[in-house]
Design a protein around this motif. Structure first.
Motif, PDB file in Angstrom:
ATOM      1  N   PHE A 418     -91.182  -1.537  10.262  1.00  0.00           N
ATOM      2  CA  PHE A 418     -90.417  -2.538  11.010  1.00  0.00           C
ATOM      3  C   PHE A 418     -89.865  -1.852  12.248  1.00  0.00           C
ATOM      4  O   PHE A 418     -89.209  -0.811  12.152  1.00  0.00           O
ATOM      5  N   SER A 419     -90.128  -2.418  13.430  1.00  0.00           N
ATOM      6  CA  SER A 419     -89.741  -1.710  14.650  1.00  0.00           C
ATOM      7  C   SER A 419     -89.698  -2.652  15.840  1.00  0.00           C
ATOM      8  O   SER A 419     -90.327  -3.717  15.845  1.00  0.00           O
ATOM      9  N   GLY A 420     -88.978  -2.224  16.865  1.00  0.00           N
ATOM     10  CA  GLY A 420     -89.069  -2.873  18.156  1.00  0.00           C
ATOM     11  C   GLY A 420     -90.398  -2.520  18.802  1.00  0.00           C
ATOM     12  O   GLY A 420     -90.970  -1.459  18.535  1.00  0.00           O
ATOM     13  N   VAL A 421     -90.898  -3.417  19.651  1.00  0.00           N
ATOM     14  CA  VAL A 421     -92.181  -3.205  20.321  1.00  0.00           C
ATOM     15  C   VAL A 421     -92.044  -3.616  21.784  1.00  0.00           C
ATOM     16  O   VAL A 421     -91.058  -4.248  22.175  1.00  0.00           O
ATOM     17  N   GLY A 422     -93.038  -3.275  22.583  1.00  0.00           N
ATOM     18  CA  GLY A 422     -92.977  -3.638  23.993  1.00  0.00           C
ATOM     19  C   GLY A 422     -94.348  -3.860  24.594  1.00  0.00           C
ATOM     20  O   GLY A 422     -95.333  -3.258  24.163  1.00  0.00           O
ATOM     21  N   LEU A 423     -94.398  -4.736  25.599  1.00  0.00           N
ATOM     22  CA  LEU A 423     -95.638  -5.045  26.312  1.00  0.00           C
ATOM     23  C   LEU A 423     -95.294  -5.244  27.783  1.00  0.00           C
ATOM     24  O   LEU A 423     -94.341  -5.948  28.110  1.00  0.00           O
ATOM     25  N   ALA A 424     -96.069  -4.619  28.667  1.00  0.00           N
ATOM     26  CA  ALA A 424     -95.804  -4.746  30.100  1.00  0.00           C
ATOM     27  C   ALA A 424     -97.113  -4.751  30.875  1.00  0.00           C
ATOM     28  O   ALA A 424     -98.084  -4.098  30.480  1.00  0.00           O
ATOM     29  N   VAL A 425     -97.138  -5.483  31.977  1.00  0.00           N
ATOM     30  CA  VAL A 425     -98.337  -5.590  32.805  1.00  0.00           C
ATOM     31  C   VAL A 425     -98.016  -5.143  34.226  1.00  0.00           C
ATOM     32  O   VAL A 425     -96.894  -5.323  34.716  1.00  0.00           O
ATOM     33  N   SER A 426     -99.006  -4.555  34.884  1.00  0.00           N
ATOM     34  CA  SER A 426     -98.819  -4.081  36.254  1.00  0.00           C
ATOM     35  C   SER A 426     -99.299  -5.131  37.251  1.00  0.00           C
ATOM     36  O   SER A 426     -99.957  -6.110  36.890  1.00  0.00           O
TER      37      SER A 426
END
Length: 494
Positions: A418-426
Motif C-alpha cells: 500500500f503506497s502513494g503513487v505518482g504520474l507526470a507528463v512532459s
C-alpha cells in the motif's frame, strides 16, 4: 480544508489534513465518476454500506450488475445509488430469477437483487466466499481436484496473504471484507485461465462484456493506492493531449515501467480528471503479462499491442524465429492503428521494469533503448498523421515491486504493498530542436532518446520528493505542477 501549495492555483492536501480529506476513489470512501464510455464507478462509502452483504458482490463482479432506478436503467456497470435501488444480475442462459432484499443498517439503503444461475463450464467454487478460512479451503480443494496445479495453489495463497496485509495496513474500514471479496473474484478469474486459457492476438481490445475485466482490474488495485499521498503532474498537458486525440492526432508516451500494475495505476490516477485517456490508452505489452495465468485476467481488461521483449526473445532459441515474426505482425497492426489516427500509445523503451540502483538500492527509471525510441519516432512519421511524443514518468514500485533480478521463467513471486503513487507528463518532445545540437543522424537518435529519458527521470525525482519527502504539491516546479484531482475542489481553475 485544502491547502494551496507550489504554484498559484494548485490545490493539494497537507499531511495534517489528509486523514480527513473527502477523497474520491481512494482511502475509505468511493464516489461515483462516470467515464467517457459510460462506465460508472461505485458511489458511496464502505462505512455507510457495511451492513449490506450484497454490495461486495457488486464491487467484485461489476459486469454482472446493472443499476435500475425509477424504471430506467442507469448507464455503466456496478453502481450504488443512495435511497431505493434495484440491482439486476444479468447473466446469459439464466434460470428463474429470485429476488433478495437487503436492508443496509446505516444508510437506510434498500437493494433488490435478482440472482440467476451461471452455466458456462467454469468451476465457481470461489463465488460466495465469506471468510479467509473458506477461501483457503477452496484453494486446497481445487489443488486436490487437479484443476489447479500445486505450484499455482501456493502462488494463490501467497498472493492472497500479501494483498491482505497491504489492504489491512491501509487502515480502511472493513478491510477483511474487502480483501476476501476482491481476492475471491481475482482467484476465480485466475482459475479460469487454467481451465479455459485465453489467447491474446497481436492487437487486443479491452474486454468489458460479458465480464468487465477493466473494472475488475481497477477494483483490485484501487485499495492499494494511498490517494492522499498520490499526485498527478501537468493536468494542462493531459488536457491538450486529449484535445489532440479527439482531433485525430496520435500521441505516444515514452515511459518508464515499474510494475505489473502500471496500467491500473495510470488509469486510477487519470479516471477522475481524464477518463477518456484512462480508457483509451493502448499499452505495448511484453509477452509475460499475456502468458502468465496470474497476469492474464488483468491484461484482458486493457487495450494491448502484444510483443516479445528483446530481453527474452532468445530465452528459448527454438522459439526465437516465431517471436520475431510475431513482433513483425504487431508492428504492422500498430501501423494500421496509427494511420487511423486518434491513437494513444504507451511504450516502455527500456524493454522491462525498473530495478533498484545496485549502488544506492533506490528505484530509478531504467535507461531507454535508443533504437526503440527511434522506431516509434520513425513509425509516427511514416503514417503521415500528426503525432506528438511525450515523456511520461510513473512512480509506483511499492504497489507490486518486481523481483530485484530479471528472471526468464514465468510465475514470479508477487509482493504487494500500500503506497502513494505518482504520474507526470512532459511537454511535447521536439526532435528537431534536439537534433540541431548534434552533428549526425546517429547521434541525433541517441540524443533524442537521452532527452526523453532525462525528462522521465527529472519528473520521477520530483514525484519521489512529493511522496517520500513529505513535500506534497509544494515541490511543484515551473515545468511540473502536481495536483490531486480525486479530491473535491482540487482541480485547478487557472
Amino acid at each position: 480544508m485544502a491547502a494551496a501549495a507550489g504554484s498559484a492555483g494548485v490545490v493539494c492536501w497537507s499531511r495534517a489534513e489528509k486523514q480527513h480529506a473527502p477523497v474520491r476513489g481512494g482511502g475509505t470512501s468511493v464516489t461515483s465518476s462516470t467515464s467517457g464510455s459510460g462506465h460508472a464507478s461505485l458511489k458511496g462509502s464502505f462505512d455507510r454500506l457495511q451492513g449490506n452483504r450484497l454490495l461486495p458482490q457488486a464491487l467484485t463482479m461489476p459486469s454482472l450488475f446493472r443499476a435500475k432506478r425509477n424504471g430506467r436503467r442507469t448507464p455503466g456497470n456496478a453502481v450504488t445509488n443512495f435511497g431505493k435501488s434495484e440491482f439486476h444480475r444479468e447473466i446469459s442462459g439464466s434460470t428463474r430469477a429470485t429476488t433478495q432484499v437487503a436492508e443496509a443498517t446505516t444508510a437506510g439503503l434498500r437493494e433488490t437483487i435478482e440472482d440467476r444461475a451461471i452455466i458456462d463450464g467454469h468451476s465457481h467454487s470461489f463465488e460466495g466466499i465469506q471468510s479467509e478460512e473458506e477461501l483457503m479451503q477452496v484453494i486446497e480443494k481445487e489443488v486436490e481436484s487437479g484443476r489447479l496445479p500445486k505450484r499455482a495453489g501456493a502462488g494463490m495463497v501467497e498472493l492472497y496473504r500479501n494483498y491482505r496485509d497491504a489492504v489491512v495496513s491501509s487502515g480502511v474500514e472493513n478491510a477483511m471484507d474487502i480483501v476476501v471479496k476482491v481476492m475471491s473474484t481475482v482467484l476465480d478469474r485466475i482459475l479460469l485461465q487454467f481451465e479455459e486459457p485465453f489467447t491474446f492476438g497481436s492487437h487486443h481490445k479491452r474486454m468489458v462484456e460479458p465480464y468487465d475485466y477493466y473494472t475488475f482490474g481497477q477494483n483490485y488495485v484501487r485499495p492499494l493506492l494511498d490517494f492522499r499521498n498520490s499526485y498527478l503532474g501537468n493536468l494542462k498537458i493531459f488536457d491538450q493531449i486529449e484535445k489532440n486525440l479527439k482531433e485525430g492526432h496520435n500521441v505516444i508516451f515514452l515511459s518508464n515501467h515499474q510494475t505489473e500494475a502500471d496500467p491500473a495505476v495510470m488509469a486510477l490516477l487519470l479516471e477522475h480528471s481524464h477518463p477518456y485517456l484512462a480508457e483509451n490508452l493502448t499499452y505495448v505489452a511484453g509477452d509475460r503479462v499475456v502468458l502468465d495465468p496470474f497476469c492474464k485476467p488483468f491484461s484482458m481488461g486493457r487495450n494491448l499491442l502484444c510483443v516479445y521483449s528483446k530481453k527474452h526473445i532468445h530465452d528459448v532459441p527454438d522459439l526465437a524465429e516465431m517471436k520475431i515474426k510475431a513482433n513483425a505482425k504487431t508492428l504492422r497492426q500498430m501501423t494500421i492503428l496509427l494511420r487511423q489516427g486518434g491513437q494513444l500509445l504507451w511504450v516502455a523503451p527500456s524493454g522491462g521494469r525498473d530495478r533498484p540502483d545496485p549502488e544506492t538500492n533506490e528505484w530509478v527509471p531504467a535507461h531507454f533503448d535508443s533504437s526503440a525510441v527511434e522506431n516509434m519516432k520513425r513509425l509516427s512519421d511514416i503514417v503521415r498523421v500528426p503525432a506528438h511524443l511525450h515523456a511520461l514518468s510513473l512512480l509506483c514500485f511499492e504497489i507490486m515491486p518486481p523481483p530485484v533480478q530479471v528472471q526468464k521463467e514465468l510465475g514470479e513471486r508477487r509482493a504487494v504493498g500500500f503506497s502513494g503513487v505518482g504520474l507526470a507528463v512532459s511537454e511535447q518532445l521536439d526532435y528537431d530542436s534536439i537534433a540541431k545540437l548534434v552533428d549526425d543522424s546517429k547521434n541525433a537518435k541517441d540524443a533524442f532518446s537521452d532527452a526523453a529519458w532525462s525528462e522521465v527521470n527529472d519528473m520521477y525525482n520530483v514525484l519521489k520528493e512529493a511522496i517520500y519527502g513529505d513535500q506534497g504539491c509544494a515541490v511543484s516546479t515551473d515545468s511540473l505542477r502536481l495536483e490531486q484531482p480525486w479530491f473535491d475542489g482540487s482541480r485547478r481553475t487557472d
